[in-house]
Each structure stands twice: as C-alpha cells, then as structure tokens.
Design an enzyme around this catalytic site. Structure first.
Site, PDB file in Angstrom:
ATOM      1  N   CYS A 114      40.575  35.810  41.329  1.00  0.00           N
ATOM      2  CA  CYS A 114      40.326  35.686  39.804  1.00  0.00           C
ATOM      3  C   CYS A 114      39.462  34.792  39.226  1.00  0.00           C
ATOM      4  O   CYS A 114      38.886  34.669  38.288  1.00  0.00           O
ATOM      5  CB  CYS A 114      41.447  36.084  38.917  1.00  0.00           C
ATOM      6  SG  CYS A 114      42.558  37.610  39.588  1.00  0.00           S
ATOM      7  N   HIS A 251      39.564  34.002  31.664  1.00  0.00           N
ATOM      8  CA  HIS A 251      39.864  35.103  32.407  1.00  0.00           C
ATOM      9  C   HIS A 251      40.830  36.250  31.869  1.00  0.00           C
ATOM     10  O   HIS A 251      41.855  35.562  31.138  1.00  0.00           O
ATOM     11  CB  HIS A 251      40.632  34.574  33.850  1.00  0.00           C
ATOM     12  CG  HIS A 251      41.306  35.698  34.628  1.00  0.00           C
ATOM     13  ND1 HIS A 251      40.476  36.953  34.827  1.00  0.00           N
ATOM     14  CD2 HIS A 251      42.493  35.728  35.207  1.00  0.00           C
ATOM     15  CE1 HIS A 251      41.251  37.727  35.980  1.00  0.00           C
ATOM     16  NE2 HIS A 251      42.356  37.139  35.955  1.00  0.00           N
ATOM     17  N   ASN A 281      42.934  43.439  33.866  1.00  0.00           N
ATOM     18  CA  ASN A 281      42.548  42.450  34.658  1.00  0.00           C
ATOM     19  C   ASN A 281      41.723  42.880  35.812  1.00  0.00           C
ATOM     20  O   ASN A 281      42.034  43.419  36.700  1.00  0.00           O
ATOM     21  CB  ASN A 281      43.733  41.666  35.417  1.00  0.00           C
ATOM     22  CG  ASN A 281      43.508  40.627  36.171  1.00  0.00           C
ATOM     23  OD1 ASN A 281      42.443  40.282  36.398  1.00  0.00           O
ATOM     24  ND2 ASN A 281      44.342  39.689  36.743  1.00  0.00           N
TER      25      ASN A 281
END
Length: 324
Positions: A114, A251, A281
C-alpha cells in the site's frame, strides 16, 4: 537554481463493475452497516474477468497524458507500484511501456504494497533530480480482488481494484519550498511487523499467488502513529509545518485511520481528500486515484501543498510533500 519534479498530469481508471456492500451481505456473515462503521467503505470496483493490472495502468496513464497535454514520446521512464502484477515477470511497467507504444527509455516495478506509490514517487523524484531523465510516468495499479479470501469477512470487504497515474517533468526551481514540484520524501520500513499484513503464497514457498492475511487491530494502531510521524518528518525536510498544508491525500485504507491521522496532524477533515467510500482500499493505486479525483473535483489546485502518506505490508510506510 535547482531541479524539481513537477506534476504535469494526473489520471485514473476504475473497472466498470461496481460492488456494493450488499453484494457481500448475500455471501458472508456481514452487513452494510458493519462495513461502513468499521471502514467507511460503501462500494468498490472489481476488475472484469481477463482485465489485468497492466491494462488498467495503461488506461490511467493515457488519462494522465491527456491531462498533461504532453505526448507519449516525451515519457522517458515508467515506474509502476503494484503487488498484483499480471505475471511473475516481466514487470507491469514494461507492459505499460509497450501498451503506450514506447520503444525508448526504461521501465520497472516497485513492490511496497500500500506504500508502493509513495516509494515510486520518491524514486521518480530521485531520477529527475539526479538528471537521469526529464520525465517519469508514475503509476499505482492493483487487482487485489484476485488475492482475496472471499470467506474471510475481516478482509474481503475492504479491498478493490483500480489504477492512477502521475506524469512528472523536470523543471527549474529556486531551491526554496515555494517551488512547485516534489519538495521532500520520507521512507521507512520494519520487517519485524511482517505478520500483520501479508499474502500466504509465493514463487519460492508455495508456488501459488496465495491470499491476503491481515491482523486488523494491531495494524490499525501502527498505522495512525506511523503515518502522522512520517508526514511530520517529510514536512520537516521541506521546511514546512502543519499550517502550510492545503491537502492531505492519504492512502485510502480505512476512514478511522484517515481521521486519526488528520487529528494527530491537527487538521480538519475538510483538508483531507477522501475516496475510500467509493473505491475501498486499492493498495498502491489509492493515492494516485485520490489525487486524480481531487483534482477533477477542483479540490487540488496549482501551488497547493499536498501531503501524501501511506503504510502497507512490510511494514513499509512513508510520505511525500508536493507543491502542486
């Protein structure tokens, strides 16, 4: 005078298929309310059968090129941040290079889960500042739907697919933090946290792609503190403070992490670009997706100070400060 890596264009791509929380209600023991309350996610996009990470990356790149007004022949390097490549090798970046019709320059992937896009931005900045190249296409692209355990209700509801891209170009600056472009970067990792977020397969172990595994609560605690700390470190390197921030583009993992980080930085959520409700996500794709959406909505404007920060498996985390 100094060289800066300035953002010339940004774009994104999302698969056509939209998966609402209600889709999971029919398959596992969960509810729309449970998902929204714990993550802020309402829907996400899943790639169609046969739709690959490289295909999405190519579409996002084309959108960034259009936004920049520059021609593809001006791109000298391609960096793709991804943990879900089409193949073990070659890199997704070389597939993007071919898909865009580039026959010169170089291309490579970065894998920091990520945090991948933040790491890719830092590497692109280093290439430009060192004089290696004048233009770099930086992409985050993921098909996380392919590595989800659809029976694990703690993880399968959180992730989605998509791609985002930025085109960076060398420009002359004064060396002051009033310059446009990337002003600083802060990168970190600590392998002792590996068990918090990983995929239980691989070429040299199981010979399979494996499925995503996550320890949600411990990871949450690490995320908020580390994201605020890396943002502070990057701001310090740029000679800026919290008061100078126009936008945090984090993020997009979990709305509670996003809110917690903003609070630690002493900033209102009015200064945060949030897309997690619509995308879930998307790992390395989440920051460039949010940057593209934020610009399209008129939130991010020229000369705004933008702080991007992310944490992912490794653990790996970091932040980049950009004057748009």
């Amino acid at each position: 005078m100094t060289t800066r890596a300035v953002v010339r264009g940004v774009g994104h791509y999302l698969p056509e298929r939209v998966v609402e929380n209600s889709w999971f209600e029919k398959r596992i023991e969960t509810s729309d309310e449970w998902i929204r309350t714990r993550s802020g996610i309402e829907r996400r996009h899943f790639a169609a059968p046969g739709e690959t990470t490289s295909q999405m990356a190519i579409e996002a790149s084309k959108a960034a090129l259009v936004d920049s007004g520059m021609g593809v022949e001006q791109v000298e390097a391609v960096i793709v941040a991804t943990s879900t490549p089409d193949l073990t090798f070659p890199s997704v970046a070389t597939m993007v290079q071919e898909g865009l019709g580039l026959r010169t320059g170089f291309a490579f992937d970065i894998q920091a889960v990520c945090a991948g896009f933040v790491f890719a931005l830092a590497q692109a900045n280093a290439l430009i500042v060192s004089g290696q190249v004048k233009t770099v296409l930086v992409i985050g692209a993921e098909t996380f739907s392919r590595i989800l355990d659809m029976e694990d209700r703690a993880t399968c509801v959180l992730f989605g697919d998509g791609a985002g891209a930025l085109l960076l170009e060398a420009a002359t600056g004064t060396g002051e933090n009033t310059d446009r472009g990337i002003l600083s970067a802060d990168l970190n990792s600590d392998g002792s946290y590996r068990e918090m977020l990983y995929v239980d397969g691989g070429v040299s172990t199981t010979g399979t792609a494996g499925k995503l595994r996550m320890q949600g609560n411990p990871l949450f605690r690490q995320a908020v503190s580390k994201l605020a700390a890396t943002a502070d470190a990057a701001l310090g390197k740029a000679g800026l403070t919290h008061d100078d921030i126009d936008w945090i583009v984090p993020h997009q993992a979990n709305i509670r992490i996003i809110e917690g980080t903003a609070k630690k930085l002493g900033l209102s959520m009015d200064n945060v670009v949030v897309t997690v409700q619509d995308h879930g996500n998307t790992s390395a794709a989440s920051i460039p997706l949010a940057l593209s959406v934020g610009k399209a909505k008129g939130q991010i404007r020229d000369n705004d100070v933008v702080v991007t920060e992310a944490i992912g498996g490794g653990l790996a985390w970091g932040a980049v400060v950009i004057r748009w």
